[in-house]
Design a protein around this motif. Structure first.
Motif, PDB file in Angstrom:
ATOM      1  N   ARG A  14      34.647  93.561  36.553  1.00 31.52           N
ATOM      2  CA  ARG A  14      34.039  94.890  36.481  1.00 31.52           C
ATOM      3  C   ARG A  14      32.818  95.006  37.393  1.00 31.52           C
ATOM      4  O   ARG A  14      32.421  96.097  37.778  1.00 31.52           O
ATOM      5  CB  ARG A  14      33.613  95.199  35.045  1.00 31.52           C
ATOM      6  CG  ARG A  14      34.727  95.618  34.104  1.00 31.52           C
ATOM      7  CD  ARG A  14      34.151  95.850  32.722  1.00 31.52           C
ATOM      8  NE  ARG A  14      35.050  96.631  31.876  1.00 31.52           N
ATOM      9  CZ  ARG A  14      34.764  96.969  30.627  1.00 31.52           C
ATOM     10  NH1 ARG A  14      33.613  96.586  30.076  1.00 31.52           N
ATOM     11  NH2 ARG A  14      35.617  97.685  29.922  1.00 31.52           N
ATOM     12  N   GLU A  15      32.196  93.876  37.699  1.00 28.78           N
ATOM     13  CA  GLU A  15      30.992  93.879  38.529  1.00 28.78           C
ATOM     14  C   GLU A  15      31.352  94.252  39.966  1.00 28.78           C
ATOM     15  O   GLU A  15      32.327  93.751  40.526  1.00 28.78           O
ATOM     16  CB  GLU A  15      30.319  92.502  38.509  1.00 28.78           C
ATOM     17  CG  GLU A  15      29.839  92.070  37.127  1.00 28.78           C
ATOM     18  CD  GLU A  15      28.756  92.995  36.583  1.00 28.78           C
ATOM     19  OE1 GLU A  15      27.924  93.458  37.392  1.00 28.78           O
ATOM     20  OE2 GLU A  15      28.753  93.249  35.363  1.00 28.78           O
ATOM     21  N   LEU A 179      46.055  96.792  30.623  1.00 27.87           N
ATOM     22  CA  LEU A 179      46.867  97.610  31.526  1.00 27.87           C
ATOM     23  C   LEU A 179      46.048  98.382  32.548  1.00 27.87           C
ATOM     24  O   LEU A 179      46.534  98.638  33.660  1.00 27.87           O
ATOM     25  CB  LEU A 179      47.713  98.594  30.713  1.00 27.87           C
ATOM     26  CG  LEU A 179      48.751  97.988  29.765  1.00 27.87           C
ATOM     27  CD1 LEU A 179      49.405  99.094  28.950  1.00 27.87           C
ATOM     28  CD2 LEU A 179      49.792  97.187  30.527  1.00 27.87           C
ATOM     29  N   THR A 180      44.847  98.778  32.217  1.00 30.81           N
ATOM     30  CA  THR A 180      44.113  99.707  33.090  1.00 30.81           C
ATOM     31  C   THR A 180      42.850  99.130  33.718  1.00 30.81           C
ATOM     32  O   THR A 180      42.377  99.665  34.713  1.00 30.81           O
ATOM     33  CB  THR A 180      43.746 100.987  32.328  1.00 30.81           C
ATOM     34  OG1 THR A 180      42.861 100.674  31.240  1.00 30.81           O
ATOM     35  CG2 THR A 180      45.000 101.671  31.784  1.00 30.81           C
ATOM     36  N   GLU A 181      42.300  98.056  33.165  1.00 31.07           N
ATOM     37  CA  GLU A 181      41.088  97.473  33.741  1.00 31.07           C
ATOM     38  C   GLU A 181      41.494  96.441  34.801  1.00 31.07           C
ATOM     39  O   GLU A 181      41.501  95.234  34.565  1.00 31.07           O
ATOM     40  CB  GLU A 181      40.244  96.823  32.651  1.00 31.07           C
ATOM     41  CG  GLU A 181      39.732  97.791  31.604  1.00 31.07           C
ATOM     42  CD  GLU A 181      38.461  98.500  32.050  1.00 31.07           C
ATOM     43  OE1 GLU A 181      37.681  97.922  32.810  1.00 31.07           O
ATOM     44  OE2 GLU A 181      38.255  99.646  31.612  1.00 31.07           O
ATOM     45  N   ARG A 182      41.816  96.935  35.980  1.00 29.93           N
ATOM     46  CA  ARG A 182      42.317  96.098  37.067  1.00 29.93           C
ATOM     47  C   ARG A 182      41.490  96.353  38.315  1.00 29.93           C
ATOM     48  O   ARG A 182      41.422  97.480  38.811  1.00 29.93           O
ATOM     49  CB  ARG A 182      43.788  96.411  37.338  1.00 29.93           C
ATOM     50  CG  ARG A 182      44.713  96.072  36.181  1.00 29.93           C
ATOM     51  CD  ARG A 182      44.988  94.583  36.120  1.00 29.93           C
ATOM     52  NE  ARG A 182      45.541  94.157  34.838  1.00 29.93           N
ATOM     53  CZ  ARG A 182      46.023  92.954  34.601  1.00 29.93           C
ATOM     54  NH1 ARG A 182      46.020  92.047  35.585  1.00 29.93           N
ATOM     55  NH2 ARG A 182      46.472  92.623  33.412  1.00 29.93           N
ATOM     56  N   TYR A 183      40.877  95.293  38.837  1.00 27.57           N
ATOM     57  CA  TYR A 183      39.943  95.458  39.943  1.00 27.57           C
ATOM     58  C   TYR A 183      40.275  94.576  41.146  1.00 27.57           C
ATOM     59  O   TYR A 183      39.427  94.342  41.995  1.00 27.57           O
ATOM     60  CB  TYR A 183      38.516  95.188  39.455  1.00 27.57           C
ATOM     61  CG  TYR A 183      38.140  96.108  38.304  1.00 27.57           C
ATOM     62  CD1 TYR A 183      37.794  97.425  38.541  1.00 27.57           C
ATOM     63  CD2 TYR A 183      38.181  95.659  36.986  1.00 27.57           C
ATOM     64  CE1 TYR A 183      37.466  98.279  37.504  1.00 27.57           C
ATOM     65  CE2 TYR A 183      37.857  96.504  35.929  1.00 27.57           C
ATOM     66  CZ  TYR A 183      37.503  97.813  36.193  1.00 27.57           C
ATOM     67  OH  TYR A 183      37.188  98.662  35.158  1.00 27.57           O
ATOM     68  N   CYS A 184      41.527  94.097  41.202  1.00 24.49           N
ATOM     69  CA  CYS A 184      42.017  93.346  42.361  1.00 24.49           C
ATOM     70  C   CYS A 184      43.415  93.841  42.724  1.00 24.49           C
ATOM     71  O   CYS A 184      44.210  94.178  41.840  1.00 24.49           O
ATOM     72  CB  CYS A 184      42.099  91.845  42.070  1.00 24.49           C
ATOM     73  SG  CYS A 184      40.531  90.979  42.147  1.00 24.49           S
ATOM     74  N   HIS A 202      35.337 100.561  40.427  1.00 23.68           N
ATOM     75  CA  HIS A 202      35.196 101.896  39.857  1.00 23.68           C
ATOM     76  C   HIS A 202      34.788 101.739  38.400  1.00 23.68           C
ATOM     77  O   HIS A 202      34.865 100.646  37.819  1.00 23.68           O
ATOM     78  CB  HIS A 202      36.499 102.710  39.973  1.00 23.68           C
ATOM     79  CG  HIS A 202      37.696 102.094  39.313  1.00 23.68           C
ATOM     80  ND1 HIS A 202      37.906 102.108  37.950  1.00 23.68           N
ATOM     81  CD2 HIS A 202      38.765 101.440  39.835  1.00 23.68           C
ATOM     82  CE1 HIS A 202      39.036 101.507  37.664  1.00 23.68           C
ATOM     83  NE2 HIS A 202      39.586 101.081  38.785  1.00 23.68           N
ATOM     84  N   THR A 203      34.336 102.818  37.793  1.00 21.43           N
ATOM     85  CA  THR A 203      34.006 102.777  36.383  1.00 21.43           C
ATOM     86  C   THR A 203      35.300 102.648  35.571  1.00 21.43           C
ATOM     87  O   THR A 203      36.380 102.986  36.056  1.00 21.43           O
ATOM     88  CB  THR A 203      33.259 104.051  35.965  1.00 21.43           C
ATOM     89  OG1 THR A 203      34.050 105.188  36.316  1.00 21.43           O
ATOM     90  CG2 THR A 203      31.907 104.144  36.665  1.00 21.43           C
TER      91      THR A 203
END
Length: 250
Positions: A14-15, A179-184, A202-203
């Motif tokens: 998240r960072e 399912l939705t917290e994906r940052y790569c 993104h937030t």
């Protein structure tokens, strides 16, 4: 075999990464359609080093249409005519060396420039398509797509959905978080001999419940995957401002 991600590793993504992002854009009007799929059915469709990511032992396959807008690079302003378009992707969730991310089987878009840019600089399987999103009422959406990319398997998509009540923020460790917290993003070359990973910031998604009123598509089947036989898990996502960093070989 790749080490499965820990919850702390998922939260750490998240960072916001250091440095200057390559692209900035806004994603909005998302429809998340998710089907549970045995991991063994998806694993043969991935590059050798990537492993299917699972939640409570189950993998997930997704079809996601949405609106992309305010597209610009780190050194250029928005260019009218190229800064907003529709997109539709087929994806699953994967990990490599403990780092979770998204693997795209295909990404269809209405912008020829976006398709060229993503294929050239992000190694992502973007394809040209005609698409349309209608808003018959404030909470009703209709999305239609037909692939036009030369040499690619034909594909169509039709869906109508009703946006429901806002949901509370996804709890870490929950299915919605998975399912939705994906940052790569992960991608490969055509021979699947090289892997690339890119960071996204993104937030967390502002999610809402949704009712799927109509769905017909052959997007999933076009990748040699079995037609889902159970109703999908349905969410909608509100607008988020997004930053993307260059892909790096891993």
């Amino acid at each position: 075999m790749s080490t499965p991600p820990t919850l702390s590793a998922r939260l750490a993504l998240r960072e916001r990464p250091e440095g200057i992002p390559l692209l900035r854009q806004q994603w909005s009007e998302l429809l998340f359609l998710h089907w549970p799929v045995p991991a063994a059915l998806l694993q043969p469709h991935l590059p050798p080093r990537l492993q299917v990511d699972t939640h409570d032992g189950m993998a997930w396959l997704a079809v996601v249409p949405f609106q992309m807008s305010k597209v610009r690079t780190r050194v250029t302003p928005e260019v009218p005519g190229t800064n907003a378009f529709l997109e539709l992707n087929v994806r699953t969730y994967v990990h490599l060396d403990g780092v979770p991310g998204v693997w795209f089987f295909s990404l269809d878009a209405t912008s020829a420039l976006a398709v060229w840019t993503a294929r050239t600089f992000f190694h992502l399987p973007y394809l040209r398509a005609t698409m349309r999103m209608d808003t018959p009422s404030p909470n009703l959406r209709q999305f239609m797509a037909e692939r036009t990319h030369g040499g690619a398997p034909p594909a169509t998509f039709r869906a109508t959905w009703k946006i429901g009540a806002p949901l509370p923020p996804s709890e870490p460790g929950s299915l919605a978080f998975f399912l939705t917290e994906r940052y790569c993003l992960y991608a490969s070359n055509k021979a699947q001999t090289k892997l690339y990973r890119g960071r996204v910031a993104h937030t967390p998604w502002p999610l809402s419940t949704a009712q799927l009123l109509h769905y017909e598509s052959n997007l999933v089947e076009g990748h040699g995957l079995a037609t889902p036989t159970v109703p999908p898990l349905v969410h909608t996502g509100g607008a988020v401002s997004v930053e993307l960093w260059p892909m790096q070989q891993v």
